[in-house]
Scaffold this active site. Structure first.
Site, PDB file in Angstrom:
ATOM      1  N   CYS A 124      54.285  48.368  22.012  1.00 15.82           N
ATOM      2  CA  CYS A 124      53.794  48.759  23.337  1.00 15.82           C
ATOM      3  C   CYS A 124      52.882  49.984  23.268  1.00 15.82           C
ATOM      4  O   CYS A 124      52.272  50.360  24.268  1.00 15.82           O
ATOM      5  CB  CYS A 124      54.960  49.036  24.275  1.00 15.82           C
ATOM      6  SG  CYS A 124      55.987  47.586  24.519  1.00 15.82           S
ATOM      7  N   HIS A 158      51.141  42.151  31.374  1.00 12.96           N
ATOM      8  CA  HIS A 158      52.284  41.388  31.865  1.00 12.96           C
ATOM      9  C   HIS A 158      51.972  40.746  33.208  1.00 12.96           C
ATOM     10  O   HIS A 158      51.133  41.227  33.952  1.00 12.96           O
ATOM     11  CB  HIS A 158      53.500  42.313  32.051  1.00 12.96           C
ATOM     12  CG  HIS A 158      53.994  42.944  30.797  1.00 12.96           C
ATOM     13  ND1 HIS A 158      54.570  42.228  29.783  1.00 12.96           N
ATOM     14  CD2 HIS A 158      53.990  44.229  30.374  1.00 12.96           C
ATOM     15  CE1 HIS A 158      54.901  43.050  28.801  1.00 12.96           C
ATOM     16  NE2 HIS A 158      54.561  44.272  29.121  1.00 12.96           N
ATOM     17  N   GLU A 199      59.538  42.506  34.160  1.00  8.46           N
ATOM     18  CA  GLU A 199      58.384  42.698  33.268  1.00  8.46           C
ATOM     19  C   GLU A 199      58.096  41.396  32.516  1.00  8.46           C
ATOM     20  O   GLU A 199      56.947  41.000  32.330  1.00  8.46           O
ATOM     21  CB  GLU A 199      58.697  43.825  32.289  1.00  8.46           C
ATOM     22  CG  GLU A 199      57.537  44.237  31.423  1.00  8.46           C
ATOM     23  CD  GLU A 199      57.873  45.435  30.544  1.00  8.46           C
ATOM     24  OE1 GLU A 199      57.680  46.568  30.990  1.00  8.46           O
ATOM     25  OE2 GLU A 199      58.348  45.227  29.404  1.00  8.46           O
ATOM     26  N   HIS A 257      45.861  43.095  38.946  1.00 11.05           N
ATOM     27  CA  HIS A 257      44.658  42.966  38.131  1.00 11.05           C
ATOM     28  C   HIS A 257      44.036  44.333  37.834  1.00 11.05           C
ATOM     29  O   HIS A 257      42.828  44.526  37.925  1.00 11.05           O
ATOM     30  CB  HIS A 257      43.644  42.012  38.775  1.00 11.05           C
ATOM     31  CG  HIS A 257      44.008  40.580  38.537  1.00 11.05           C
ATOM     32  ND1 HIS A 257      45.069  39.982  39.148  1.00 11.05           N
ATOM     33  CD2 HIS A 257      43.473  39.625  37.716  1.00 11.05           C
ATOM     34  CE1 HIS A 257      45.175  38.731  38.746  1.00 11.05           C
ATOM     35  NE2 HIS A 257      44.234  38.477  37.874  1.00 11.05           N
TER      36      HIS A 257
END
Lengths: 136, 136, 136, 136, 136, 136
Positions: free
Chosen positions: E35, E43, E125, E82
Site C-alpha cells: 500500500c 479501490h 475497502e 473518482h
C-alpha cells in the site's frame, strides 16, 4: 424458432478428500496439497444448471422451474447433499475432484432431462473457483 | 481485428403476475404455482447487457459506458423500472415471464444499439435463477 | 452463561405501492417518487432473523435451525411470499414501506419465538438498502 | 478517544458431522437431520473478525492488517482449514456445530490479540446462516 | 417510541497511497507494505450509512431515501468519487487509510443530517475488509 | 476426449486515469468524464481466468490450481496489484482502460500457459461492469 436459456442455481454441502490410488503418498501430497488431508474437508458447492429451448407460446417459459427443481432434487441433491463424496459409488476408483463431480452432474441431468437441451453444468467449489462442462 | 466484450449490469424493480389467458384457472395454478397469486408479486431484476466489438485505438474502449447507460436508461429502465409488468403493452397477450422480458430487452437494445454487436441479454430474476437470450 | 447469536436469511418476493391516504396525490408523488407508480412494483426481499441464547451443552446449538425455518415459513413466508403487500390486512391503513414490513416481521416473530431472545429483524429491500428493528 | 472498528473476513473449508454422544441414534437423527449423515459433509466457512480501538495518529490504523492476517493464519486457519472438524481435540466431547466453532475462534483470538479489543467473531456456515459471539 | 434503522449503501472508486510523513521510508514500507507503492493504487469502496429514528406515521419511513441520497451525493460522492484521496485537504497531514476516510464520512454526515440519528458509517475497502465508526 | 473448464478468480487493487494523448483536454473530459480526473482513481479488479482441457484420469483435474495460482501471481498480480496502471510500460502510449488491461492479461497468460487452452479472461472493474476477451 429462437432459443432462450434458463439457468438455475442450487447449493449443496459435501465433504471430500482428494487422493489418487494411482499415486504414491508423496505424489498425492505434492499434487493435492491441503486437499489431501486424511480426514477430508468440505465445501458449499453451487450447482448451476443451464437449459435451452424455445419459449412456449402459452406459458412463456423454456421449462417449468418446479419441474427442474424436482429433477435436480431427486437425481442430484438427494444423492450428494450433506454427504462425503468419497463414499459415493462414482468415486470408488476416481478422485472426487470438482471436475469429476461436474461431469457426473452433467451426465445424470443429460439423461433425465429429455425435452430441453442441457447447455452446461457449472459447479462452484468456492466463490473463487469453479468448473464447467458442456458435454463436448 | 480481435473482439473484446463489455458487460454492464442494471437493476430494476418490478412486479408481475404469471397468468395465461390460454389456460384455465386450475391450469394456471398448476403451471405457475405461487407466481399465479392474483395480486402479483415482485422482484429486483438484474439486467446484464453484453456488447462486443473492436477496441478503439484512441479511446481504448469497445463502447462508451455513459452512452450505453443512456440508451438503457431511456429504452429499458424508464419503461420497466418501478412498474407492474402486466400493464406494459408487451404483455397484453403474453405472459410476463422473465423469458419474455429478456427477449424484449434484447429486441429493443438490438434496435437502438446499431454500432456495436449485442452479444446477449441476461436477466436475473433472483440470485438463484436467470435467463439469457442471444437472438438466435 | 454467555450468549451466542444465530442468524438466518430467507428470501421472499413481493410487490408493493407506496401511497399514503393521509397525503394528496401531489404529496404522494413528491414523497414516494417512482415508488408511488399506480400499478406497484416489486422486490426480492431478504429477511434476516437474529436470535440469541446460551449454547445448549448437549446439542451445541442456540436453537434448532429446522425449528426456526418452520416458524418463519408458517408465520412469515406463507403470508408474504409472492403476494402484493398492499392487500395484506396490515397495510389497510398503513403505507407498505419496508420499515413497516420489518416491524411487523419483528412483532410476529417476537410472539411465536418464546424460548430464545429475538435480537433483531433486518429486511433488505435491494442489495443497496435495508432496514433493521430491535424492538426498542 | 473515539473507537474505530476494523473487520476482516477469511475463508476456510472444513467438514463436520453433527452427532452428540449424549443422545440416542434416533434423537441424533431427529435433532441434526441431514447433518447427522455418518460420513459427514462440508462447508466453506467465512470467519469474520472485528476488532476495535483508537486510530493511531501516525499510521492512521486501528491495527495493522498484515499482523491480524498473520495471527489468524497461525492460530485459526492452519488448525482448521481443509480439515475434518470432528478430529480436532476441541470436538472430542463436543458437537462440532458452528456455534461451538465460533466460540472457540473467539476464545483463541481473545488470547492472542492482547493490544486491541476483540469485538466479535462471526462465522458464516453458508450464505444463509451465520453465528456470532461477543464473549458476553 | 421505538426506533427503526435505515441503511443505504453507495459505491465510490478512488485511489490512495498509504505513506506517513512521521515515518522513515523504511518504516513506511514496513508498516504499509504494497500500500506504500509510490504511484498509489485503488479501490471500489462501499459506503454504508445507517440512520435511526421513529417511523413517521404518515409516510411509514424513518427518512426519505431520496433525501439521504441527495445529501450523500453532495457531501461525500462529489468530493471523493473518482479522485485520488491523497489530494483531498483532509489528507494533507493524515494518512488516507480507510479508518480515516470512515471517520471523515461520519463527521460530515453527522453535521449535515440533523433530523435523524446517524448510527454508524461503514466503509468496505474490499469484500474482505471493512471499517466502522459510531462516533464514540 | 471431452473438455472440462476450470475458472479461477483473483483480486487486484490498482488505480488509473483515463486520458488519451490523441485527444484534446476537452475531448478527454467529454470521452472519459470523471475517469479523466487528473489525480486518478481506483478499483478492486477481479481477474477471472478460464482454461479448458481434458480431465486427467489420474488426478481428476484439468490443471493443478496451485500451478495456475503461481503463474498468475508471478505474471499478473506482482506486476499490477497495488500499482498505478498508468505507470506500467504497457500504458505509455495506450489508455489504461479495463478493455486494454483485459487484453494484456489474456496475451501474457496465453504465452505462459502452454499446456492448457486459455478460454477467456474476464476483468470486473466494479460489480456492475466487466470486460471479456477470447483472443479472437
Amino acid at each position: 424458432m429462437e432459443t432462450a436459456y434458463f439457468g438455475r442455481r442450487y447449493m449443496l454441502s459435501a465433504s471430500h478428500r482428494l487422493h489418487s490410488e494411482a499415486l504414491s503418498d508423496d505424489a498425492n501430497r505434492a499434487t493435492f496439497g491441503k486437499c489431501n488431508n486424511p480426514h477430508g474437508h468440505g465445501h458449499n458447492y453451487v450447482i448451476e444448471v443451464l437449459v435451452g429451448g424455445p419459449v412456449d407460446a402459452e406459458t412463456g417459459m423454456v421449462m417449468n422451474m418446479a419441474t427442474l427443481d424436482g429433477v435436480v432434487q431427486t437425481s442430484i441433491l438427494q444423492r450428494f447433499d450433506h454427504t462425503n463424496l468419497n463414499f459415493d459409488p462414482l468415486f470408488v476408483n476416481r478422485v472426487p475432484t470438482t471436475e469429476n463431480l461436474c461431469r457426473e452432474v452433467y451426465s445424470v441431468l443429460k439423461f433425465v432431462l429429455p425435452t430441453v437441451k442441457l447447455e452446461h453444468v457449472r459447479v462452484e467449489e468456492t466463490e473463487n473457483n469453479f468448473f464447467q462442462f458442456y458435454g463436448e
